[in-house]
Design a protein around this motif. Structure first.
Motif, PDB file in Angstrom:
ATOM      1  N   ARG A  89       0.827  -1.205   0.000  1.00  0.00           N
ATOM      2  CA  ARG A  89       0.000   0.000   0.000  1.00  0.00           C
ATOM      3  C   ARG A  89       0.869   1.265   0.000  1.00  0.00           C
ATOM      4  O   ARG A  89       0.529   2.274  -0.643  1.00  0.00           O
ATOM      5  N   SER A  90       1.989   1.182   0.699  1.00  0.00           N
ATOM      6  CA  SER A  90       2.910   2.332   0.699  1.00  0.00           C
ATOM      7  C   SER A  90       3.494   2.561  -0.697  1.00  0.00           C
ATOM      8  O   SER A  90       3.683   3.711  -1.121  1.00  0.00           O
ATOM      9  N   ARG A  91       3.786   1.487  -1.433  1.00  0.00           N
ATOM     10  CA  ARG A  91       4.299   1.622  -2.802  1.00  0.00           C
ATOM     11  C   ARG A  91       3.272   2.290  -3.712  1.00  0.00           C
ATOM     12  O   ARG A  91       3.623   3.124  -4.560  1.00  0.00           O
ATOM     13  N   VAL A  92       2.019   1.921  -3.515  1.00  0.00           N
ATOM     14  CA  VAL A  92       0.965   2.553  -4.321  1.00  0.00           C
ATOM     15  C   VAL A  92       0.926   4.051  -4.050  1.00  0.00           C
ATOM     16  O   VAL A  92       0.832   4.866  -4.988  1.00  0.00           O
ATOM     17  N   GLU A  93       0.991   4.433  -2.787  1.00  0.00           N
ATOM     18  CA  GLU A  93       0.981   5.853  -2.440  1.00  0.00           C
ATOM     19  C   GLU A  93       2.175   6.582  -3.057  1.00  0.00           C
ATOM     20  O   GLU A  93       2.040   7.712  -3.556  1.00  0.00           O
ATOM     21  N   ALA A  94       3.339   5.920  -3.038  1.00  0.00           N
ATOM     22  CA  ALA A  94       4.533   6.540  -3.621  1.00  0.00           C
ATOM     23  C   ALA A  94       4.380   6.701  -5.124  1.00  0.00           C
ATOM     24  O   ALA A  94       4.754   7.752  -5.700  1.00  0.00           O
ATOM     25  N   GLU A  95       3.824   5.693  -5.798  1.00  0.00           N
ATOM     26  CA  GLU A  95       3.645   5.771  -7.251  1.00  0.00           C
ATOM     27  C   GLU A  95       2.560   6.789  -7.613  1.00  0.00           C
ATOM     28  O   GLU A  95       2.646   7.446  -8.663  1.00  0.00           O
ATOM     29  N   GLN A  96       1.565   6.953  -6.765  1.00  0.00           N
ATOM     30  CA  GLN A  96       0.549   7.982  -7.017  1.00  0.00           C
ATOM     31  C   GLN A  96       1.184   9.370  -6.952  1.00  0.00           C
ATOM     32  O   GLN A  96       0.865  10.246  -7.789  1.00  0.00           O
ATOM     33  N   ALA A  97       2.067   9.563  -5.999  1.00  0.00           N
ATOM     34  CA  ALA A  97       2.774  10.846  -5.894  1.00  0.00           C
ATOM     35  C   ALA A  97       3.666  11.057  -7.113  1.00  0.00           C
ATOM     36  O   ALA A  97       3.797  12.183  -7.626  1.00  0.00           O
ATOM     37  N   ALA A  98       4.281   9.961  -7.597  1.00  0.00           N
ATOM     38  CA  ALA A  98       5.146  10.069  -8.776  1.00  0.00           C
ATOM     39  C   ALA A  98       4.340  10.445 -10.009  1.00  0.00           C
ATOM     40  O   ALA A  98       4.823  11.206 -10.875  1.00  0.00           O
ATOM     41  N   VAL A  99       3.131   9.936 -10.125  1.00  0.00           N
ATOM     42  CA  VAL A  99       2.270  10.286 -11.262  1.00  0.00           C
ATOM     43  C   VAL A  99       1.947  11.783 -11.243  1.00  0.00           C
ATOM     44  O   VAL A  99       2.013  12.473 -12.274  1.00  0.00           O
ATOM     45  N   LYS A 100       1.618  12.275 -10.063  1.00  0.00           N
ATOM     46  CA  LYS A 100       1.302  13.700  -9.957  1.00  0.00           C
ATOM     47  C   LYS A 100       2.515  14.562 -10.325  1.00  0.00           C
ATOM     48  O   LYS A 100       2.390  15.592 -10.998  1.00  0.00           O
ATOM     49  N   ALA A 101       3.688  14.114  -9.879  1.00  0.00           N
ATOM     50  CA  ALA A 101       4.901  14.870 -10.203  1.00  0.00           C
ATOM     51  C   ALA A 101       5.166  14.844 -11.698  1.00  0.00           C
ATOM     52  O   ALA A 101       5.568  15.860 -12.298  1.00  0.00           O
ATOM     53  N   ALA A 114       5.174   6.710 -15.347  1.00  0.00           N
ATOM     54  CA  ALA A 114       4.711   6.787 -13.956  1.00  0.00           C
ATOM     55  C   ALA A 114       3.371   6.055 -13.789  1.00  0.00           C
ATOM     56  O   ALA A 114       3.159   5.347 -12.800  1.00  0.00           O
ATOM     57  N   LYS A 115       2.487   6.201 -14.751  1.00  0.00           N
ATOM     58  CA  LYS A 115       1.195   5.521 -14.673  1.00  0.00           C
ATOM     59  C   LYS A 115       1.357   4.004 -14.794  1.00  0.00           C
ATOM     60  O   LYS A 115       0.629   3.231 -14.162  1.00  0.00           O
ATOM     61  N   SER A 116       2.312   3.581 -15.609  1.00  0.00           N
ATOM     62  CA  SER A 116       2.571   2.145 -15.746  1.00  0.00           C
ATOM     63  C   SER A 116       3.067   1.561 -14.423  1.00  0.00           C
ATOM     64  O   SER A 116       2.653   0.470 -14.007  1.00  0.00           O
ATOM     65  N   ARG A 117       3.975   2.320 -13.777  1.00  0.00           N
ATOM     66  CA  ARG A 117       4.472   1.853 -12.474  1.00  0.00           C
ATOM     67  C   ARG A 117       3.349   1.826 -11.437  1.00  0.00           C
ATOM     68  O   ARG A 117       3.284   0.914 -10.609  1.00  0.00           O
ATOM     69  N   LEU A 118       2.472   2.805 -11.493  1.00  0.00           N
ATOM     70  CA  LEU A 118       1.337   2.841 -10.562  1.00  0.00           C
ATOM     71  C   LEU A 118       0.424   1.640 -10.789  1.00  0.00           C
ATOM     72  O   LEU A 118      -0.042   1.016  -9.829  1.00  0.00           O
ATOM     73  N   GLN A 119       0.196   1.311 -12.040  1.00  0.00           N
ATOM     74  CA  GLN A 119      -0.648   0.157 -12.353  1.00  0.00           C
ATOM     75  C   GLN A 119      -0.046  -1.130 -11.790  1.00  0.00           C
ATOM     76  O   GLN A 119      -0.745  -1.977 -11.227  1.00  0.00           O
ATOM     77  N   GLY A 120       1.268  -1.252 -11.962  1.00  0.00           N
ATOM     78  CA  GLY A 120       1.945  -2.433 -11.404  1.00  0.00           C
ATOM     79  C   GLY A 120       1.867  -2.462  -9.888  1.00  0.00           C
ATOM     80  O   GLY A 120       1.671  -3.525  -9.279  1.00  0.00           O
ATOM     81  N   ALA A 121       2.023  -1.302  -9.257  1.00  0.00           N
ATOM     82  CA  ALA A 121       1.958  -1.225  -7.800  1.00  0.00           C
ATOM     83  C   ALA A 121       0.566  -1.585  -7.295  1.00  0.00           C
ATOM     84  O   ALA A 121       0.410  -2.259  -6.268  1.00  0.00           O
ATOM     85  N   GLU A 122      -0.460  -1.145  -8.003  1.00  0.00           N
ATOM     86  CA  GLU A 122      -1.836  -1.468  -7.612  1.00  0.00           C
ATOM     87  C   GLU A 122      -2.103  -2.965  -7.753  1.00  0.00           C
ATOM     88  O   GLU A 122      -2.791  -3.563  -6.920  1.00  0.00           O
ATOM     89  N   ALA A 123      -1.559  -3.568  -8.802  1.00  0.00           N
ATOM     90  CA  ALA A 123      -1.697  -5.014  -8.960  1.00  0.00           C
ATOM     91  C   ALA A 123      -0.974  -5.749  -7.838  1.00  0.00           C
ATOM     92  O   ALA A 123      -1.460  -6.754  -7.298  1.00  0.00           O
ATOM     93  N   GLY A 124       0.203  -5.226  -7.460  1.00  0.00           N
ATOM     94  CA  GLY A 124       0.952  -5.819  -6.353  1.00  0.00           C
ATOM     95  C   GLY A 124       0.201  -5.697  -5.044  1.00  0.00           C
ATOM     96  O   GLY A 124       0.210  -6.629  -4.221  1.00  0.00           O
TER      97      GLY A 124
END
Length: 234
Positions: A89-101, A114-124
């Motif tokens: 869950r922490s990784r998802v939050e970090a990737e969400q912040a990365a998308v915004k940046a 960034a969105k691709s990494r977020l998608q992977g984090a959400e799947a994880g």
């Protein structure tokens, strides 16, 4: 004063009467348990069934101990999976912040990455949460199995009591007059019913656990390896 003494005498008499009733009730019920000390004077050559029943009880007690260890191991595994879930869950939050940046840069390539990494984090995260659910169901199954082992131990103890009673009776021990074979048999029957009830609960819990594991394995197969897509299924 006279009224108070009369009242005290009446209350005392009522209490004594109730005590006599209780004692009479206790005397009317025969024991369904044998004290091990009673067996000291029974000849060894008459203890064959007792020794066999003792071995069964020892094995049943060992099974209870192993079941307790299995539950503790499962609880530790469940706690590890919960920590992994928190990390996911922490990784998802970090990737969400990365998308915004990335979106703040206005550059399509960084945004897409960034969105691709977020998608992977959400799947994880979904996989990690499913693993938590599976480990919790597995723990529930092992607890149900521990209850079953407890019930089996009660059967073994009840059957040992019956074997001891019969050995005492065969040896001519007059104390068996205060016991009832039917009560021993009733205790065995009740213990065996508890075993059957426990076994049904174990079967139900195993089905629930299998469903949770299948869900985790499905989500795990869909998760990129970098986000927890591989791991042991033990």
């Amino acid at each position: 004063m006279i009224q108070n003494r009369t009242k005290r005498h009446w209350v005392t008499g009522l209490a004594m009467g109730a005590s006599l009733v209780l004692l009479a009730g206790c005397g009317g019920s025969k024991a369904a348990q044998v004290d091990d000390k009673m067996m000291a004077r029974v000849p060894e050559d008459q203890l064959g069934d007792v020794r066999e029943a003792q071995q069964v009880r020892t094995k049943a007690a060992d099974n209870v101990t192993r079941a307790e260890v299995a539950v503790r191991d499962a609880e530790r595994a469940a706690e590890v999976s919960r920590r992994n879930g928190d990390a996911a869950r922490s990784r998802v939050e970090a990737e969400q912040a990365a998308v915004k940046a990335a979106e703040a840069t206005g550059q399509s390539s960084p945004i897409a990455q960034a969105k691709s990494r977020l998608q992977g984090a959400e799947a994880g995260r979904a996989s990690a949460e499913a693993q938590v659910a599976w480990n919790e169901r597995k723990t529930d199954t092992l607890k149900a199995e521990k209850d079953l082992r407890d019930a089996e131990l009660k059967v073994a103890e009840a059957e040992l009591n019956l074997a001891q009673y019969k050995a005492l009776e065969q040896s001519g021990d007059v104390r068996t007059k205060d016991m009832s074979e039917s009560n021993f048999l009733s205790a065995i029957a009740n213990a065996k019913r508890e075993v059957e009830d426990s076994r049904r609960r174990v079967d139900e819990q195993r089905r629930t656990e299998q469903q949770a594991r299948a869900q985790w394995e499905r989500l795990r197969s869909q998760t990129p390896q970098a986000f927890g897509g591989s791991g042991s299924t033990d």
